[in-house]
Design a protein around this motif. Structure first.
Motif, PDB file in Angstrom:
ATOM      1  N   SER A   1       0.613  -7.209  -5.361  1.00 33.08           N
ATOM      2  CA  SER A   1      -0.635  -6.208  -5.358  1.00 33.08           C
ATOM      3  C   SER A   1      -0.363  -5.101  -5.074  1.00 33.08           C
ATOM      4  CB  SER A   1      -1.734  -7.098  -4.579  1.00 33.08           C
ATOM      5  OG  SER A   1      -1.981  -8.128  -5.227  1.00 33.08           O
ATOM      6  N   VAL A   2      -0.409  -3.993  -5.784  1.00 31.21           N
ATOM      7  CA  VAL A   2       0.018  -2.539  -5.355  1.00 31.21           C
ATOM      8  C   VAL A   2      -1.286  -1.851  -5.115  1.00 31.21           C
ATOM      9  CG1 VAL A   2       1.262  -0.536  -5.801  1.00 31.21           C
ATOM     10  CG2 VAL A   2       2.086  -2.556  -6.260  1.00 31.21           C
ATOM     11  N   ILE A   3      -1.446  -0.946  -4.130  1.00 32.01           N
ATOM     12  CA  ILE A   3      -2.614  -0.102  -3.880  1.00 32.01           C
ATOM     13  C   ILE A   3      -1.954   1.256  -3.787  1.00 32.01           C
ATOM     14  CG2 ILE A   3      -4.590   0.686  -2.509  1.00 32.01           C
ATOM     15  CD1 ILE A   3      -4.941  -2.573  -1.569  1.00 32.01           C
ATOM     16  N   LEU A   4      -2.473   2.151  -4.713  1.00 37.36           N
ATOM     17  CA  LEU A   4      -2.050   3.456  -5.010  1.00 37.36           C
ATOM     18  C   LEU A   4      -2.870   4.370  -4.579  1.00 37.36           C
ATOM     19  CD1 LEU A   4       0.272   5.246  -5.825  1.00 37.36           C
ATOM     20  CD2 LEU A   4      -0.664   5.089  -8.142  1.00 37.36           C
ATOM     21  N   ILE A   5      -2.563   5.166  -3.375  1.00 39.84           N
ATOM     22  CA  ILE A   5      -3.440   6.400  -2.886  1.00 39.84           C
ATOM     23  C   ILE A   5      -2.868   7.727  -3.514  1.00 39.84           C
ATOM     24  CG2 ILE A   5      -4.466   7.745  -1.248  1.00 39.84           C
ATOM     25  CD1 ILE A   5      -4.262   5.076   0.521  1.00 39.84           C
ATOM     26  N   THR A   6      -3.600   8.369  -4.365  1.00 35.44           N
ATOM     27  CA  THR A   6      -2.854   9.525  -4.687  1.00 35.44           C
ATOM     28  C   THR A   6      -3.825  10.741  -5.062  1.00 35.44           C
ATOM     29  OG1 THR A   6      -1.491  10.585  -6.549  1.00 35.44           O
ATOM     30  CG2 THR A   6      -2.898   8.843  -7.238  1.00 35.44           C
ATOM     31  N   HIS A   7      -3.461  12.007  -5.093  1.00 37.68           N
ATOM     32  CA  HIS A   7      -4.184  13.060  -5.656  1.00 37.68           C
ATOM     33  C   HIS A   7      -3.457  13.348  -6.959  1.00 37.68           C
ATOM     34  CE1 HIS A   7      -5.742  13.633  -1.537  1.00 37.68           C
ATOM     35  NE2 HIS A   7      -6.719  14.264  -1.908  1.00 37.68           N
ATOM     36  N   ARG A   8      -2.545  13.132  -7.596  1.00 33.72           N
ATOM     37  CA  ARG A   8      -1.993  13.155  -8.812  1.00 33.72           C
ATOM     38  C   ARG A   8      -2.737  12.180  -9.908  1.00 33.72           C
ATOM     39  NH1 ARG A   8       2.483  15.821 -10.335  1.00 33.72           N
ATOM     40  NH2 ARG A   8       2.855  13.873 -11.643  1.00 33.72           N
TER      41      ARG A   8
ATOM     42  N   ILE B   1       0.923  -1.350   0.015  1.00 32.11           N
ATOM     43  CA  ILE B   1      -0.057  -0.034  -0.033  1.00 32.11           C
ATOM     44  C   ILE B   1       0.707   1.275  -0.108  1.00 32.11           C
ATOM     45  CG2 ILE B   1      -1.520   1.227   1.191  1.00 32.11           C
ATOM     46  CD1 ILE B   1      -2.362  -1.425   2.511  1.00 32.11           C
ATOM     47  N   MET B   2       0.618   2.184  -1.035  1.00 33.47           N
ATOM     48  CA  MET B   2       1.478   3.469  -1.089  1.00 33.47           C
ATOM     49  C   MET B   2       0.742   4.661  -0.942  1.00 33.47           C
ATOM     50  SD  MET B   2       4.084   2.267  -4.136  1.00 33.47           S
ATOM     51  CE  MET B   2       5.205   3.359  -3.734  1.00 33.47           C
ATOM     52  N   ASP B   3       1.034   5.408   0.168  1.00 36.82           N
ATOM     53  CA  ASP B   3       0.102   6.411   0.302  1.00 36.82           C
ATOM     54  C   ASP B   3       0.519   7.872  -0.052  1.00 36.82           C
ATOM     55  OD1 ASP B   3      -1.983   8.355   1.337  1.00 36.82           O
ATOM     56  OD2 ASP B   3      -1.530   7.774   3.566  1.00 36.82           O
ATOM     57  N   GLU B   4       0.418   8.430  -1.367  1.00 38.93           N
ATOM     58  CA  GLU B   4       0.724   9.715  -1.929  1.00 38.93           C
ATOM     59  C   GLU B   4       2.284   9.565  -2.075  1.00 38.93           C
ATOM     60  OE1 GLU B   4      -1.080  11.905  -3.182  1.00 38.93           O
ATOM     61  OE2 GLU B   4      -3.108  11.699  -1.875  1.00 38.93           O
ATOM     62  N   PRO B   5       2.700   8.555  -2.828  1.00 39.57           N
ATOM     63  CA  PRO B   5       4.079   8.516  -3.106  1.00 39.57           C
ATOM     64  C   PRO B   5       4.624   9.316  -3.858  1.00 39.57           C
ATOM     65  CG  PRO B   5       2.911   6.779  -4.409  1.00 39.57           C
ATOM     66  CD  PRO B   5       1.967   7.411  -3.487  1.00 39.57           C
ATOM     67  N   THR B   6       3.880  10.281  -4.673  1.00 37.18           N
ATOM     68  CA  THR B   6       4.508  11.176  -5.759  1.00 37.18           C
ATOM     69  C   THR B   6       4.188  12.532  -5.486  1.00 37.18           C
ATOM     70  OG1 THR B   6       2.578  10.995  -7.031  1.00 37.18           O
ATOM     71  CG2 THR B   6       4.632   9.492  -7.574  1.00 37.18           C
ATOM     72  N   SER B   7       3.761  12.788  -4.140  1.00 38.25           N
ATOM     73  CA  SER B   7       3.138  14.032  -3.873  1.00 38.25           C
ATOM     74  C   SER B   7       4.576  14.994  -3.669  1.00 38.25           C
ATOM     75  CB  SER B   7       2.435  14.074  -2.505  1.00 38.25           C
ATOM     76  OG  SER B   7       3.224  13.671  -1.336  1.00 38.25           O
ATOM     77  N   ALA B   8       4.498  16.286  -4.017  1.00 33.67           N
ATOM     78  CA  ALA B   8       5.657  17.091  -3.906  1.00 33.67           C
ATOM     79  C   ALA B   8       7.044  16.738  -4.543  1.00 33.67           C
ATOM     80  CB  ALA B   8       5.770  17.223  -2.451  1.00 33.67           C
TER      81      ALA B   8
ATOM     82  N   VAL C   1       9.469   7.003  -9.689  1.00 35.54           N
ATOM     83  CA  VAL C   1       8.607   6.339  -8.534  1.00 35.54           C
ATOM     84  C   VAL C   1       7.382   5.390  -9.246  1.00 35.54           C
ATOM     85  CG1 VAL C   1       6.930   6.588  -6.719  1.00 35.54           C
ATOM     86  CG2 VAL C   1       9.000   8.025  -6.582  1.00 35.54           C
ATOM     87  N   LEU C   2       7.106   5.994 -10.269  1.00 31.47           N
ATOM     88  CA  LEU C   2       5.984   5.286 -11.051  1.00 31.47           C
ATOM     89  C   LEU C   2       6.535   4.038 -11.737  1.00 31.47           C
ATOM     90  CD1 LEU C   2       3.873   8.044 -12.837  1.00 31.47           C
ATOM     91  CD2 LEU C   2       3.514   6.687 -10.779  1.00 31.47           C
ATOM     92  N   GLU C   3       7.871   4.024 -12.521  1.00 31.09           N
ATOM     93  CA  GLU C   3       8.524   3.011 -13.014  1.00 31.09           C
ATOM     94  C   GLU C   3       8.862   1.879 -11.838  1.00 31.09           C
ATOM     95  OE1 GLU C   3       9.907   0.266 -15.334  1.00 31.09           O
ATOM     96  OE2 GLU C   3       9.142   2.206 -15.997  1.00 31.09           O
ATOM     97  N   LEU C   4       9.193   2.613 -10.650  1.00 28.87           N
ATOM     98  CA  LEU C   4       9.405   1.400  -9.416  1.00 28.87           C
ATOM     99  C   LEU C   4       8.051   0.621  -9.149  1.00 28.87           C
ATOM    100  CD1 LEU C   4      11.451   0.643  -7.475  1.00 28.87           C
ATOM    101  CD2 LEU C   4      10.941   2.345  -6.249  1.00 28.87           C
TER     102      LEU C   4
END
Length: 252
Positions: free
Chosen positions: A200-207, A171-178, A187-190
């Motif tokens: 299984s990846v769960i991506l939380i993001t506002h982007r 689970i990833m919480d806002e990994p690309t913020s700022a 990070v997206l490639e990772l």
């Protein structure tokens, strides 16, 4: 990712409800994620995204509902219950120790030892470098304190540390913020590389634009409920915004 029609979800949440005092944060959330799938989880502030993920990570105990892992019911009352099933979460604050170097952050609390009381630092740095290489991560040095690293590099260290636990769900919480544009791409490639391992990846993001780069499906939350479950090929940015705002889509 292959077709999920005949697959059992890696994890499934059924009718998850949670109340904090007078506030009902989760009102019956249903969510599935399959092996090797990247699921985007979006919603406006206060929609319940982080809370439902903390339920899955074992840091919040729901008032009602079920959690299924590989089709079997499980019960989490603490984070180690989730970790026992190889569910890891990278929180928005990353939880890194700024004054420790990369290798020390990766193996914090489980450092290799030469003899009782003595850390085998050479082995730790060699294993850290091998782990970074396996994910295609390039950093200046495993001996550099993370306080001197950029946001993207720090995020890579946090993801790498989670991967070192051999997760089945990440689970990833806002990994690309700022982050700067170049670091967002890294990070997206990772995330792609991790999912290719069957995680299984769960991506939380506002982007929202990031979702269309890496996700297979998107679940939209609105006021504590799952409002929509959308295959990435069947939605667009405008549709996502409508669902996030609770606006009924109007067809011509």
């Amino acid at each position: 990712m292959s077709d999920t029609a005949s697959m059992v979800p890696r994890v499934e949440l059924q009718n998850i409800q949670k109340t904090f005092g007078a506030v009902q944060s989760l009102r019956g959330v249903n969510l599935k994620v399959y092996p090797g799938e990247v699921l985007g989880l979006v919603g406006d502030n206060g929609a319940g995204k982080s809370t439902v993920m903390k339920v899955l990570a074992g840091t919040v105990v729901p008032d009602q509902g079920k959690i299924l892992y590989d089709g079997q019911p499980v019960h989490f009352v603490r984070p180690r219950d989730a970790r026992r099933l190889r569910i890891e979460m990278v929180y928005q604050d990353l939880a890194l120790c700024d004054d420790l170097d990369v290798a020390s952050n990766l193996f914090l609390g489980r450092e290799p030892v030469r003899m009782p009381g003595f850390i085998n630092r050479q082995q730790m740095h060699e294993e850290a470098l091998a782990l970074l290489d396996s994910l295609g991560i390039t950093l200046p040095s495993t001996r550099l304190p993370v306080r001197y690293m950029s946001g993207g590099q720090r995020q890579a260290v946090a993801i790498c540390r989670a991967v070192s636990f051999d997760p089945s769900v990440l689970i990833m919480d806002e990994p690309t913020s700022a982050l700067a544009v170049r670091e967002v791409r890294m990070v997206l490639e990772l995330i792609r590389r991790v999912s290719e391992r069957g995680v299984s990846v769960i991506l939380i993001t506002h982007r929202l634009q990031d979702l269309f780069e890496v996700c297979d499906r998107i679940t939209v939350m609105f006021e504590g409920q799952d409002a929509a479950n959308l295959p990435i090929q069947q939605t667009n940015l405008e549709d996502l915004v409508h669902h996030m705002l609770g606006v009924e889509e109007k067809r011509a």
